[in-house]
Design a protein around this motif. Structure first.
Motif, PDB file in Angstrom:
ATOM      1  N   LYS B 142      92.406   1.772 -42.549  1.00  0.00           N
ATOM      2  CA  LYS B 142      93.271   0.892 -43.127  1.00  0.00           C
ATOM      3  C   LYS B 142      94.239  -0.146 -41.930  1.00  0.00           C
ATOM      4  N   VAL B 143      94.824   0.941 -41.012  1.00  0.00           N
ATOM      5  CA  VAL B 143      95.301   1.197 -39.891  1.00  0.00           C
ATOM      6  C   VAL B 143      95.012   0.320 -38.933  1.00  0.00           C
ATOM      7  N   GLY B 144      93.637   0.385 -38.705  1.00  0.00           N
ATOM      8  CA  GLY B 144      93.073   0.017 -37.752  1.00  0.00           C
ATOM      9  C   GLY B 144      93.103   1.558 -36.920  1.00  0.00           C
ATOM     10  N   LEU B 145      92.967   2.629 -37.166  1.00  0.00           N
ATOM     11  CA  LEU B 145      92.266   3.626 -36.642  1.00  0.00           C
ATOM     12  C   LEU B 145      91.169   4.112 -37.083  1.00  0.00           C
ATOM     13  N   SER B 146      90.717   5.212 -36.737  1.00  0.00           N
ATOM     14  CA  SER B 146      89.550   6.340 -37.525  1.00  0.00           C
ATOM     15  C   SER B 146      89.478   7.311 -37.345  1.00  0.00           C
ATOM     16  N   LEU B 172      99.736   5.933 -46.684  1.00  0.00           N
ATOM     17  CA  LEU B 172      98.687   5.176 -48.097  1.00  0.00           C
ATOM     18  C   LEU B 172      97.786   5.996 -48.221  1.00  0.00           C
ATOM     19  N   VAL B 173      97.152   7.713 -47.619  1.00  0.00           N
ATOM     20  CA  VAL B 173      96.632   8.014 -48.603  1.00  0.00           C
ATOM     21  C   VAL B 173      96.688   8.540 -49.286  1.00  0.00           C
ATOM     22  N   SER B 174      97.700   8.607 -50.032  1.00  0.00           N
ATOM     23  CA  SER B 174      98.159   8.278 -51.829  1.00  0.00           C
ATOM     24  C   SER B 174      97.769   6.961 -52.499  1.00  0.00           C
ATOM     25  N   ASN B 175      97.367   6.392 -52.135  1.00  0.00           N
ATOM     26  CA  ASN B 175      97.096   4.552 -52.831  1.00  0.00           C
ATOM     27  C   ASN B 175      98.487   4.603 -53.553  1.00  0.00           C
ATOM     28  N   PRO B 176      99.830   4.188 -52.995  1.00  0.00           N
ATOM     29  CA  PRO B 176     100.992   4.125 -53.082  1.00  0.00           C
ATOM     30  C   PRO B 176     101.370   3.096 -52.975  1.00  0.00           C
ATOM     31  N   SER B 177     102.139   2.714 -54.649  1.00  0.00           N
ATOM     32  CA  SER B 177     102.085   1.038 -54.672  1.00  0.00           C
ATOM     33  C   SER B 177     103.482   0.985 -53.762  1.00  0.00           C
ATOM     34  N   LEU B 178     104.462   1.685 -53.989  1.00  0.00           N
ATOM     35  CA  LEU B 178     105.251   1.270 -52.960  1.00  0.00           C
ATOM     36  C   LEU B 178     105.455   2.010 -52.071  1.00  0.00           C
ATOM     37  N   ILE B 179     105.790   1.207 -50.976  1.00  0.00           N
ATOM     38  CA  ILE B 179     106.325   2.625 -49.051  1.00  0.00           C
ATOM     39  C   ILE B 179     107.693   1.718 -49.105  1.00  0.00           C
ATOM     40  N   VAL B 180     108.750   2.803 -49.099  1.00  0.00           N
ATOM     41  CA  VAL B 180     109.932   2.366 -47.992  1.00  0.00           C
ATOM     42  C   VAL B 180     110.056   2.985 -46.782  1.00  0.00           C
ATOM     43  N   THR B 195     101.873  -4.703 -33.861  1.00  0.00           N
ATOM     44  CA  THR B 195     101.062  -4.579 -34.426  1.00  0.00           C
ATOM     45  C   THR B 195     101.536  -3.929 -35.808  1.00  0.00           C
ATOM     46  N   VAL B 196     102.760  -2.794 -35.621  1.00  0.00           N
ATOM     47  CA  VAL B 196     102.659  -2.345 -36.945  1.00  0.00           C
ATOM     48  C   VAL B 196     103.303  -3.217 -37.849  1.00  0.00           C
ATOM     49  N   ILE B 197     104.208  -4.467 -37.446  1.00  0.00           N
ATOM     50  CA  ILE B 197     104.169  -5.875 -38.285  1.00  0.00           C
ATOM     51  C   ILE B 197     103.477  -6.096 -39.348  1.00  0.00           C
ATOM     52  N   ASN B 198     102.169  -6.684 -38.303  1.00  0.00           N
ATOM     53  CA  ASN B 198     101.318  -7.246 -38.682  1.00  0.00           C
ATOM     54  C   ASN B 198     100.613  -5.918 -39.993  1.00  0.00           C
ATOM     55  N   LEU B 199     100.313  -4.911 -39.727  1.00  0.00           N
ATOM     56  CA  LEU B 199      99.742  -4.242 -40.625  1.00  0.00           C
ATOM     57  C   LEU B 199     101.386  -3.897 -41.718  1.00  0.00           C
TER      58      LEU B 199
END
Lengths: 353, 282
Positions: B142-146, B172-180, B195-199
């Motif tokens: 999801k963040v463009g890495l593997s 993102l591992v835990s499928n959150p609905s809110l990120i602070v 790259t981070v902002i577009n993410l």
């Protein structure tokens, strides 16, 4: 004493054209040489950089972390320690009282030109000022050996200098923690400029500050530069600061200078794809267009890619970029770039939308 | 009716220092209210200078600080009720944090993938290494890495942008609905910042994650936020639609903040650098 300081020639007189640039850096190579487990490793932090800084100008240096900009300014200031070593090239200053090659001076001579001719504004004001001593002691520690005045005269000199910079002399009695971040940074600027040095290196002086404070501190640096007619080497990765403050701008990427020109020219007409990207990806208020990010990461300086160091990330890379390092060539008057593509056809380098 | 994703209602936070004789009170957050809708993911930005209380507010939303007054509800549930280990784990799997400096957030002696695997084990109850690896690989994608790129690497072997993306993948591992996200790009180089902002945009649009983006950078705030609030000394001085507020701020402090932003476009106007200082001879 204040009157004495006022009698310093104004920048108008100093604007007269002078033949020799104040600073000439010639094909400078400074490497970190590390021996790790018996294996020699070389980190080429500054690789073949040549630049000139004229009198009475603010020269901006932009580049990301680990692009070698800190190593470059340390080398210019003659403040390097092993494992960083100068491998080749020279750093020459032509001060009003004579020329000096930084790497041919004895330690005594070097310390004599520091502060009075060459001074340094550092990023973390809290680590410059001793937290357990009052500001006045900091002035005594740094400046007393370099000025003729002593005792009460020295205090007058310092107070006069602070007043010139629109600072309240009462700060001398304060401890660093009693001042706000912006005020502390102003104090370190006052500290660096007390001997009206001809050359000032400012290493990210506003990065740790809030936006409102930042503008005031930059205005102060500009004002000092104009009043003293000093040259300033201003280092920051914030392109908006460069646009607003600097006269000429050099862009560093992976230890090399990749583009240099008048700031306005560099912004209006970038001639290196890295610069073009940096400028076009700046978010601006009022501009909602999606910005493209640059793929990949900056290379490791211990093992840089062959040829042009930007080629793995460059959208314009051609075959020669992978083999040969491009030389710095002056394509437009006063505007140099190190890019094979631009040197073949400058019109190909365009800001990416 | 479905409860809101997050309700912040008249929240206060007061820190007291000193003892009986010299008591000093800092009102870090003063009567802040806003809410995020459950069905409409958005980037909600909190703008403020250092000392404006924005990080304290983030700490309360993450339930690591308790408000002195007021209430914060996540999906209708008061955060004060979340006390047991099980409830806390459940809450943490929905609300995740990203910090300012990725080099501080990761232990330099630990391989970065260990963070991802422990998150997968804890929150997703992945019992086998293979299941965890699959989970981790998915969030890295999801963040463009593997996983292949990240496995076995230490923080110093990665660039700031990469490491910050790993931090986001961990969240993102835990499928959150809110990120602070507290100043997530201020330590990242210019060429990697976008790259981070577009993410963040991608997380909102493709994965339906709401993001609370805390920053002092008005330009990136304008670029990604839907709504924002501007804080000064613990109070919200202005709030609303991001583009409207930043294009035409109303409150004196917001106007001051807006004017202090150095813009490349205004750089070559003659009056751009007086900055309130007396004009000098040129």
């Amino acid at each position: 004493m204040i009157a004495d300081l006022r009698s310093i020639p104004s920048s108008v007189e100093l604007r007269a054209p002078q033949a020799a640039p104040l600073l000439s850096v010639d094909r400078l190579k400074a490497y970190y040489k590390v021996k790790l487990f018996g294996i020699d490793r070389e980190v080429r932090a500054v690789d073949d950089v040549s630049l000139k800084i004229n009198r009475n100008e603010i020269y901006g240096l932009a580049g990301e972390s680990s692009s070698g900009k800190s190593s470059l300014i340390k080398t210019i200031a003659g403040a390097i320690r092993p494992p960083l070593r100068v491998v080749e090239g020279s750093v020459r200053f032509s001060f009003k009282d004579g020329e000096r090659d930084i790497y041919k001076l004895s330690p005594q001579e070097l310390s004599a030109i520091r502060w009075s001719h060459l001074s340094y504004i550092m990023q973390g004001s809290m680590s410059v000022l001793n937290p357990v001593r009052r500001i006045k002691h900091a002035f005594a520690d740094f400046a007393l050996p370099h000025v003729a005045a002593k005792g009460a005269d020295f205090t007058h000199l310092v107070e006069g200098h602070l007043k010139r910079l629109h600072l309240d002399p009462a700060v001398l009695q304060a401890y660093p923690h009693e001042l706000s971040g912006g005020m502390r940074q102003r104090v370190t600027i006052a500290l660096a400029t007390i001997c009206s040095p001809e050359f000032i290196i400012a290493d990210e002086p506003t990065t740790a500050l809030d936006v409102i404070v930042q503008k005031g501190v930059l205005a102060m640096i500009r004002e000092i530069q104009q009043e003293f007619g000093s040259s300033v080497l201003f280092v920051t990765h914030d392109m908006a600061v460069h646009a607003n403050l600097t006269d000429r701008l050099g862009i560093m990427y992976a230890g090399r200078l990749v583009e240099e020109g008048r700031t306005r020219d560099v912004f209006k007409r970038p001639l290196h794809p890295y610069t073009a990207h940096l400028i076009s990806s700046l978010p601006r208020i009022g501009d909602e267009a999606p910005k493209k990010a640059l793929e990949g990461s900056p290379p490791s300086l211990a093992d840089p890619p062959p040829g042009c160091r930007f080629h793995p990330r460059c959208p314009l890379a051609i075959d020669i970029c992978r083999r040969e390092a491009p030389p710095m060539v002056e394509l437009l008057p006063g505007h140099r770039t190190a890019c094979h593509v631009a040197q073949a056809d400058p019109a190909r380098v365009r800001p990416v939308a | 009716m479905k409860p809101n994703l997050l309700d912040v209602e008249h929240v206060n936070k007061i820190f007291t220092r000193g003892g009986f004789v010299s008591r000093r009170v800092t009102h870090a957050v003063n009567d802040v209210s806003f809410s995020l809708a459950a069905d409409k993911p958005e980037v909600f930005t909190i703008i403020g200078e250092s000392g404006s209380g924005k990080t304290t507010l983030a700490g309360m939303i993450l339930n690591s600080l308790t408000p002195t007054g007021g209430q914060i509800r996540f999906r209708g549930r008061d955060l004060r009720e979340i006390r047991s280990r099980r409830d806390r784990l459940e809450f943490m799997s929905h609300v995740q944090a990203i910090f300012q400096n990725p080099f501080d957030a990761f232990n330099p002696l630990k391989r970065v993938d260990r963070y991802l695997f422990s998150a997968a084990k804890r929150f997703m109850e992945c019992r086998t290494p293979a299941a965890a690896a699959e989970r981790v690989d998915e969030s890295l994608h999801k963040v463009g890495l593997s996983l292949a790129e990240v496995q076995g690497r230490y923080p110093h072997e990665m660039s700031g942008g990469q490491l910050q993306r790993v931090a986001i993948a961990r969240a993102l591992v835990s499928n959150p609905s809110l990120i602070v996200a507290d100043e997530p790009v201020s330590m990242i180089d210019a060429s990697l910042r976008m790259t981070v902002i577009n993410l963040f945009k991608k997380l909102r649009d493709e994965f339906g994650v709401s993001i609370i983006y805390i920053t002092h950078d008005l330009a990136t705030a304008y670029y990604i936020s839907d709504r924002l609030i501007i804080m000064q000394k613990g109070r919200v001085v202005e709030g609303g639609d991001a583009r409207t507020v930043l294009a035409a701020p109303q409150h004196p402090y917001s106007i001051k903040l807006r004017q202090a932003v150095l813009s490349v476009d205004d750089a070559w106007r003659d009056d751009s650098f007086t900055g309130g200082m007396p004009a000098t001879a040129t």
